[in-house]
Structures are given as C-alpha cells and as structure tokens.
Design an enzyme around this catalytic site. Structure first.
Site, short mmCIF file in Angstrom:
data_model
loop_
_atom_site.label_atom_id
_atom_site.label_comp_id
_atom_site.label_asym_id
_atom_site.label_seq_id
_atom_site.Cartn_x
_atom_site.Cartn_y
_atom_site.Cartn_z
N GLU A 86 0.59 -1.38 0.02
CA GLU A 86 -0.30 -0.22 0.16
C GLU A 86 0.58 1.16 -0.15
O GLU A 86 1.84 1.79 0.43
CB GLU A 86 -0.82 -0.16 1.16
CG GLU A 86 -1.85 -0.68 1.43
CD GLU A 86 -2.48 -1.02 2.82
OE1 GLU A 86 -3.28 -2.04 3.16
OE2 GLU A 86 -2.67 -0.03 3.64
N CYS A 123 4.17 -6.51 15.72
CA CYS A 123 4.17 -5.43 16.61
C CYS A 123 2.36 -6.33 16.98
O CYS A 123 1.64 -6.21 15.47
CB CYS A 123 3.58 -3.89 16.01
SG CYS A 123 5.68 -3.07 16.10
N CYS A 126 -0.56 -4.25 15.06
CA CYS A 126 -0.37 -4.15 13.49
C CYS A 126 -0.90 -4.94 12.52
O CYS A 126 -0.71 -6.27 12.39
CB CYS A 126 1.03 -3.36 12.96
SG CYS A 126 1.18 -3.41 11.74
N CYS A 343 -1.83 1.09 8.77
CA CYS A 343 -0.92 0.49 7.70
C CYS A 343 -1.71 -0.93 7.45
O CYS A 343 -1.90 -1.78 8.23
CB CYS A 343 0.08 0.34 7.66
SG CYS A 343 1.00 -0.66 8.68
N1 SAH Z 1 8.02 -0.30 10.93
C1 SAH Z 1 7.82 1.30 10.83
C2 SAH Z 1 7.15 2.48 10.08
C3 SAH Z 1 5.75 2.82 10.12
S1 SAH Z 1 4.57 0.92 10.59
C4 SAH Z 1 7.31 1.61 11.89
O1 SAH Z 1 7.25 1.09 12.94
O2 SAH Z 1 8.07 3.18 12.43
C5 SAH Z 1 3.19 2.26 10.09
C6 SAH Z 1 2.78 3.34 10.78
O3 SAH Z 1 1.20 2.77 11.39
C7 SAH Z 1 2.78 3.67 12.60
O4 SAH Z 1 3.14 4.61 12.81
C8 SAH Z 1 1.88 2.60 13.07
O5 SAH Z 1 2.62 2.55 14.69
C9 SAH Z 1 0.90 2.71 12.67
N2 SAH Z 1 0.16 1.82 12.56
C10 SAH Z 1 -0.32 0.33 12.34
N3 SAH Z 1 -1.06 -0.22 12.87
C11 SAH Z 1 -1.65 0.84 13.81
C12 SAH Z 1 -3.14 0.86 14.17
N4 SAH Z 1 -4.19 -0.87 13.99
N5 SAH Z 1 -3.89 1.90 14.43
C13 SAH Z 1 -3.19 2.52 13.89
N6 SAH Z 1 -1.47 2.69 13.63
C14 SAH Z 1 -1.08 2.11 13.15
FE1 SF4 Z 2 5.36 -3.15 14.05
FE2 SF4 Z 2 3.74 -2.99 11.32
FE3 SF4 Z 2 5.94 -1.67 11.83
FE4 SF4 Z 2 5.81 -3.90 11.08
S1 SF4 Z 2 5.12 -2.69 10.13
S2 SF4 Z 2 7.51 -2.01 13.10
S3 SF4 Z 2 4.73 -4.83 12.51
S4 SF4 Z 2 4.19 -0.71 12.82
#
Ligand code: SAH
Ligand code: SF4
Length: 355
Positions: A86, A123, A126, A343
């Site tokens: 995405e 995570c 996520c 994401c």
């Molecule tokens: N892997 C890197 C890059 C971005 S991940 C990182 O973790 O920093 C994408 C973003 O989406 C992060 O800021 C994460 O906190 C957020 N994100 C992931 N799952 C989410 C959710 N369910 N609700 C809101 N933000 C979320």
């Molecule tokens: Fe964590 Fe999702 Fe960012 Fe990967 S993409 S580091 S699982 S928040």
C-alpha cells in the site's frame, strides 16, 4: 530483477554511452512519468529495446484505489511476483482560492510509502505484522510508488511533496535499498524531493538508527515509541526485548538532526494501556534533553483485535499535559480514516473480499 528505477543517475551514466542519454532517460521517467520506453522520443530504438529487455519499467500496477472524504487516496499496488503493498497520498492542505477564483495557495501533498511486503517486527497492534514477513521492496519499487502516484494525480514535476516512510514494513530492516531510494528521490535531475522533506519512521532498531545517523543523509527521524516502560513496549513491539527503550534513546541522542527540526516520537494510544497521565509524565521525563515532539495516534481497530480505540477526552488530556510542560505534542488527524486508514488495512480488506 533490476528495473530502470533502480539506478542513480551516475550508475545509469556508467551503463549507457554516450552518457547524456542517462539524463534524457531520467527526464522521461521523473519529469514526464512515462509508462513505456516507446514514449522516449529522443532515445534511439536500439537502446530502448536493449533497456526494455534488461531493465523493465512495468514493475507495479495500481489494482485498487480508495478516496476518502478529505481528499486522501489510498493505493494498493500489485508487484511483479503478485504480492501487494500500500501507499497513501495525503492531502495536507487543500487548494485555496481568493474571491476572484485565483489560486492563493496550492495543495500540499505527503505520500506515505511502504518498505517491505509484510514485516519481521511483529507488533501486536499492526495488521501488516499478521501475514509475517515476505520480502524487502527493491529500490525501484520504492521509487515507482511515488512515480505512480504523481502520474495518477497529474502532480506536476516541479510540485514538491513530502515523503513519509510509514507504510508497510520496517524501512531500517531494508537499510541499503531504503538509503539508496532516499538518494534517488533527492536527485535534482529526477524527482528532486529534498531530503529534509523525507521522514523515516522506525520501530526502533537501535543499531540501525546509529548506522543511519553516521550516514548523515539529512532526512528526518520518527521513532515509534508507543510505550514508556519496557514491559508494555515488549508486549506491543516484541523486538523491544533486543532493543529496549534506553538503547533507542541513546541512538536518538547521537543522531544528527537539523537544528531547526525535532525528532518525532510517535505514540500509538490504546485505551487502558498507555493513555494515562502517569504515562504522559513518564514520557516527559524520558524525552528530557532531546529536541523532540510527540505525535499521538489513535489506535485504529480491526476485526479480531482485543485493543481498543482511546477516548478523545483522554487523548486531549494527554496532549495538553505535555504541551503545558513545554513538550510539543499533536494528535494525528486520522486522515482517510474512512478509507481503512492504518497500514495494512486496505490489503487485508482486498484479501477478505477475494477469500
Ligand atoms: N515499521 C515502521 C514504519 C511504519 S509502520 C514503524 O513501525 O515505525 C506504520 C505506522 O502505522 C506506524 O506509525 C504504526 O504505529 C501505525 N499503525 C500500525 N497499526 C496501526 C493501527 N492499528 N492503528 C493505528 N496506527 C497503526
Ligand atoms: Fe510494527 Fe507494523 Fe511498523 Fe512492522 S510495519 S514495525 S509490525 S508497526
């Protein structure tokens, strides 16, 4: 597989003689966003055929697009091996016209791009993590996300935009491709996206933050902190067991930041987990001595998760607490919340529909 988008201008010059061809090709790719070599009118046919054979251009296609009410557009791209990632075009400020209809401010764009198919970090909040890790994106796949979005929205080549590496995957886990992409994006002969306008978001691989700092690329840093004690952070981000909060803070302190800028700490707020004033107080202490700002993010729930979206009043209390004590804190506007915001969520939706 190497694509034409994988090359810096210097590499292309080494590959192509006479070397002015490289600049012509860069122009077609990054100023005109052509979709095929046929369109490169001033490039001889035999060269185009050779390039087509060796370095294809059609490395990703848009398979789904969702527009939100605020103007943001979320894209799902299909890669050559049929995996999907995405990217999101965020409309930060809308076009403004005066009473006579003259444009007094043009729109401002930020594009959020992906780094990997899946993610190793795992995570627990996520969606991207749920499918495990598949592969790194290539340099060309980083670049093509921006080219596709600029083309699809007819964004002129001289219109600057911001890039945030906050899509799917962990950019610092794809270190070499990510840093080369930063270099190609910022080339004045190409997309010319200033490094100060590029922000990398990382879940906190402390050793890689150090390594990135040593390269001194001039980009902005965002740290996904999400918790103020190691116990909760390890529950949310299992990798915290290897790179704990103290090691991240140490790496950030060593990172070269533009004196006018701040390191952004992202703090995903989950109801009842990390939304208390006590947590805000600890955060204040933790960031003491760092040129920092905090961005609070509403947890965006999805089917199957036990975590909950926080209350608005708690978000505001948290934010005010920090601001009143001199730590700049904002709440991330849920841009495109109506279009499967966070994401991994558009990809998931597509998979469910096809199931
Ligand atoms: N892997 C890197 C890059 C971005 S991940 C990182 O973790 O920093 C994408 C973003 O989406 C992060 O800021 C994460 O906190 C957020 N994100 C992931 N799952 C989410 C959710 N369910 N609700 C809101 N933000 C979320
Ligand atoms: Fe964590 Fe999702 Fe960012 Fe990967 S993409 S580091 S699982 S928040």
């Amino acid at each position: 597989m190497t694509s034409i988008y994988d090359f810096t201008l210097d590499e292309l010059k080494e590959n192509l003689k006479p070397s002015f061809r490289a600049k012509q090709i860069y122009d077609w790719l990054y100023k005109k966003y052509v979709t095929s070599y046929d369109e490169m009118l001033n490039v001889p046919k035999d060269i185009k055929e050779q390039l087509q054979e060796k370095y294809p251009m059609d490395i990703m296609t848009i398979i789904k697009k969702e527009q939100s009410r605020d103007g943001s557009i979320k894209y799902l791209f299909k890669l050559r091996d049929n995996h999907t990632v995405e990217a999101v075009l965020l409309l930060m400020k809308k076009k403004k016209k005066d009473e006579d209809g003259n444009i007094i401010r043009s729109e401002q764009y930020t594009v959020c791009i992906s780094s990997q198919v899946g993610c190793k970090v795992g995570c627990t909040f996520c969606l991207t993590a749920k499918g495990g890790f598949v592969r790194n994106l290539t340099v060309g796949e980083y670049i093509a996300q921006i080219v596709n979005i600029k083309r699809d929205n007819e964004i002129p080549d001289n219109k600057s935009l911001n890039i945030v590496y906050m899509g799917m995957g962990e950019p610092l886990d794809n270190f070499d491709n990510f840093t080369k992409a930063v270099e190609i994006f910022s080339d004045e002969n190409g997309l010319a996206i200033n490094r100060r306008r590029q922000t990398v978001s990382t879940s906190g691989i402390a050793t890689k933050i150090k390594k990135l700092g040593e390269k001194d690329l001039g980009i902005q840093l965002a740290i996904s902190l999400h918790a103020v004690d190691d116990e909760l952070r390890s529950e949310l981000i299992p990798m915290n067991k290897a790179y704990n909060i103290a090691s991240i803070i140490e790496a950030v302190k060593a990172f070269p930041v533009d004196t006018r800028k701040k390191v952004m700490f992202e703090y995903l707020v989950i109801k009842g987990k990390n939304d208390s004033i006590e947590a805000a107080r600890k955060l204040l202490t933790l960031l003491n001595g760092i040129h920092a700002k905090v961005n609070l993010i509403y947890f965006n729930p999805y089917p199957g998760t036990t975590y909950q979206r926080p209350e608005e009043k708690d978000m505001i209390k948290f934010k005010d607490f920090l601001n009143e004590r001199g730590l700049i804190c904002t709440i991330r506007e849920s841009k495109g919340l109506d279009i499967s915001a966070a994401c991994g969520q558009l990809k998931e939706k597509e998979a469910n529909q096809n199931a």
